[in-house]
Design a protein around this motif. Structure first.
Motif, short mmCIF file in Angstrom:
data_model
loop_
_atom_site.label_atom_id
_atom_site.label_comp_id
_atom_site.label_asym_id
_atom_site.label_seq_id
_atom_site.Cartn_x
_atom_site.Cartn_y
_atom_site.Cartn_z
N ALA A 34 0.87 -4.98 7.45
CA ALA A 34 0.44 -3.61 7.16
C ALA A 34 1.44 -2.88 6.25
O ALA A 34 2.64 -3.13 6.30
CB ALA A 34 0.27 -2.84 8.46
N SER A 35 0.91 -1.98 5.45
CA SER A 35 1.72 -1.12 4.59
C SER A 35 1.44 0.32 5.00
O SER A 35 0.48 0.93 4.50
CB SER A 35 1.39 -1.33 3.11
OG SER A 35 1.71 -2.63 2.69
N PRO A 36 2.22 0.87 5.92
CA PRO A 36 1.94 2.22 6.42
C PRO A 36 1.95 3.26 5.29
O PRO A 36 2.81 3.22 4.41
CB PRO A 36 3.07 2.48 7.41
CG PRO A 36 3.62 1.13 7.73
CD PRO A 36 3.43 0.30 6.52
N SER A 37 1.00 4.19 5.34
CA SER A 37 0.98 5.29 4.38
C SER A 37 2.08 6.29 4.72
O SER A 37 2.67 6.24 5.81
CB SER A 37 -0.38 5.98 4.41
OG SER A 37 -0.55 6.64 5.67
N VAL A 38 2.35 7.20 3.82
CA VAL A 38 3.33 8.26 4.06
C VAL A 38 2.92 9.07 5.29
O VAL A 38 3.75 9.38 6.16
CB VAL A 38 3.48 9.17 2.83
CG1 VAL A 38 4.27 10.43 3.18
CG2 VAL A 38 4.18 8.41 1.70
N THR A 39 1.65 9.41 5.37
CA THR A 39 1.16 10.19 6.51
C THR A 39 1.36 9.44 7.81
O THR A 39 1.81 10.00 8.82
CB THR A 39 -0.34 10.52 6.33
OG1 THR A 39 -0.50 11.31 5.15
CG2 THR A 39 -0.87 11.29 7.53
N GLU A 40 1.04 8.15 7.81
CA GLU A 40 1.23 7.34 9.02
C GLU A 40 2.70 7.26 9.40
O GLU A 40 3.06 7.34 10.58
CB GLU A 40 0.67 5.94 8.80
CG GLU A 40 0.72 5.06 10.05
CD GLU A 40 0.13 3.68 9.83
OE1 GLU A 40 0.29 2.83 10.74
OE2 GLU A 40 -0.46 3.44 8.76
N LEU A 52 8.40 -1.44 10.16
CA LEU A 52 7.58 -1.56 8.96
C LEU A 52 7.81 -0.41 8.01
O LEU A 52 7.95 -0.58 6.80
CB LEU A 52 6.10 -1.61 9.36
CG LEU A 52 5.41 -2.95 9.47
CD1 LEU A 52 3.95 -2.76 9.85
CD2 LEU A 52 5.51 -3.73 8.18
N VAL A 53 7.86 0.79 8.58
CA VAL A 53 8.08 1.99 7.77
C VAL A 53 9.43 1.93 7.08
O VAL A 53 9.56 2.23 5.89
CB VAL A 53 7.96 3.25 8.64
CG1 VAL A 53 8.43 4.49 7.88
CG2 VAL A 53 6.53 3.44 9.11
N ILE A 54 10.46 1.54 7.83
CA ILE A 54 11.81 1.45 7.27
C ILE A 54 11.87 0.40 6.17
O ILE A 54 12.51 0.59 5.13
CB ILE A 54 12.83 1.14 8.38
CG1 ILE A 54 12.96 2.34 9.33
CG2 ILE A 54 14.20 0.80 7.79
CD1 ILE A 54 13.70 2.05 10.61
N ARG A 104 8.19 10.64 -0.14
CA ARG A 104 7.47 11.40 -1.15
C ARG A 104 6.25 10.61 -1.60
O ARG A 104 6.36 9.41 -1.92
CB ARG A 104 8.38 11.67 -2.36
CG ARG A 104 9.55 12.57 -2.07
CD ARG A 104 10.50 12.62 -3.24
NE ARG A 104 11.09 11.30 -3.50
CZ ARG A 104 11.93 11.04 -4.50
NH1 ARG A 104 12.28 12.02 -5.34
NH2 ARG A 104 12.40 9.82 -4.66
N PRO A 105 5.08 11.22 -1.62
CA PRO A 105 3.88 10.49 -2.05
C PRO A 105 3.99 10.11 -3.52
O PRO A 105 4.56 10.83 -4.34
CB PRO A 105 2.75 11.50 -1.82
CG PRO A 105 3.42 12.84 -1.83
CD PRO A 105 4.80 12.62 -1.27
N ALA A 106 3.47 8.93 -3.85
CA ALA A 106 3.51 8.47 -5.24
C ALA A 106 2.63 9.36 -6.10
O ALA A 106 1.58 9.85 -5.67
CB ALA A 106 3.02 7.02 -5.32
N LYS A 107 3.05 9.59 -7.32
CA LYS A 107 2.27 10.40 -8.24
C LYS A 107 1.05 9.61 -8.70
O LYS A 107 1.13 8.43 -9.00
CB LYS A 107 3.12 10.80 -9.46
CG LYS A 107 4.27 11.72 -9.12
CD LYS A 107 5.06 12.06 -10.38
CE LYS A 107 6.22 12.99 -10.05
NZ LYS A 107 7.02 13.32 -11.26
#
Length: 235
Positions: free
Chosen positions: A78-84, A170-172, A221-224
Motif C-alpha cells: 500500500a501507498s498511504p495518501s497524505v490524508t491517510e 509504511l507512512v514513514i 505536503r500534497p503533490a502539485k
C-alpha cells in the motif's frame, strides 16, 4: 469433515499465516517499499505454496491496510495518501494515551525491566550503521509501543496498536525525511522513566510530544497537480 481434511485445512491456514507474517515483517521493516507489486506467482514460488494460499495471505494484509488489491492489476504494498497518513497519527494521539493509562496499573519492577531491555537493544541498533541495522532499529522502535500495549492486558487495544505501528512504518517509508530514527530512543526512555515514577499524565504528555515529533519528520505536503516539467527542472 474428515480428520484428514481438517488437518489439511489447518495446515493451509498455518501456511497462509506464515506468508502473511513474512510479508508483513518485510513491510514493517521497510524492506518492501510502498508500491511494490506482490505477484501471486512470484510470492508462491518464493514460499513454495499455491497461489490460493498466497491470495489468502494478501487478502489478510489488505484488511490491515498494508496491501492494496486492485482489480485486473494484482496486489501491491500500500501507498498511504497524505490524508491517510494524517489520520493514522491522529488516531495514535487518541489511542496511545489510553493505552498508557490502561498499562500503568500493571507496570511493576518486572515490566520496567523488560521495557528497559527493549530500550537497550534499540540503543545498540541506533549506534550501528548499515541498512540491516537501520531496519532492525525501526522494528525495535515499533516493538516498544507494542510492548506497552501488551502490558495493558487489553487484547483489542493491542491489536489496534499493532496495525497502527505497521501502517505508520509504511507512512514513514513513503514520507520520511530524516535518516535518523523516526521514533526517538531518548523519548522512549523518558516515557519509561515517567511510568516507573507513576507519573502517568507526564508519560501521556511525553507520548503525545513523541508522536508529534514522528509526524513532524514527514513531508506530508500534497503533490502539485499538473506540474510543468520545465518548472520542475528549471536550472
Amino acid at each position: 469433515m474428515t480428520l484428514t481434511t481438517a488437518a489439511a485445512e489447518s495446515a493451509a491456514e498455518i501456511d497462509a499465516q506464515h506468508i502473511r507474517d513474512a510479508i508483513r515483517d518485510a513491510i514493517v521493516e521497510r524492506r518492501l517499499a510502498p508500491g511494490t507489486k506482490l505477484s501471486e506467482t512470484d510470492v508462491g514460488s518464493l514460499f513454495n505454496v499455491s497461489r490460493t494460499l498466497v491470495r489468502a495471505a494478501l487478502q489478510a494484509l489488505s484488511y490491515e491496510g498494508l496491501v492494496s488489491v486492485e482489480k485486473n492489476r494484482g496486489a501491491f504494498v500500500a501507498s498511504p495518501s497524505v490524508t491517510e497518513a494524517q489520520q493514522i497519527f491522529a488516531t495514535r494521539r487518541l489511542l496511545e494515551p489510553v493505552i498508557l493509562r490502561e498499562a500503568a496499573p500493571h507496570i511493576g519492577k518486572a515490566e520496567v525491566k523488560d521495557l528497559r531491555k527493549l530500550l537497550a537493544e534499540e540503543e545498540r541498533l541506533t549506534n550501528q550503521r548499515g541498512a540491516p541495522a537501520r531496519r532492525a532499529e525501526i522494528k525495535a522502535s515499533g516493538d516498544f509501543h507494542l510492548a506497552v500495549a501488551a502490558i495493558s492486558g487489553n487484547a483489542i487495544l493491542t491489536r489496534f496498536m499493532d496495525e497502527l505501528v505497521a501502517r505508520s512504518s509504511l507512512v514513514i517509508a513513503l514520507y520520511g525525511q530524516s535518516v535518523i530514527s523516526s521514533c526517538g530512543h531518548i523519548e522512549h526512555q523518558q516515557i519509561v522513566d515517567a511510568l516507573e515514577k507513576r507519573n502517568v499524565e507526564t508519560a501521556c504528555a511525553l507520548m503525545l510530544r513523541h508522536i508529534d515529533h514522528i509526524e513532524a519528520d514527514l513531508d506530508l505536503r500534497p503533490a502539485k497537480k499538473g506540474s510543468d516539467l520545465k518548472d520542475v527542472f528549471r536550472m
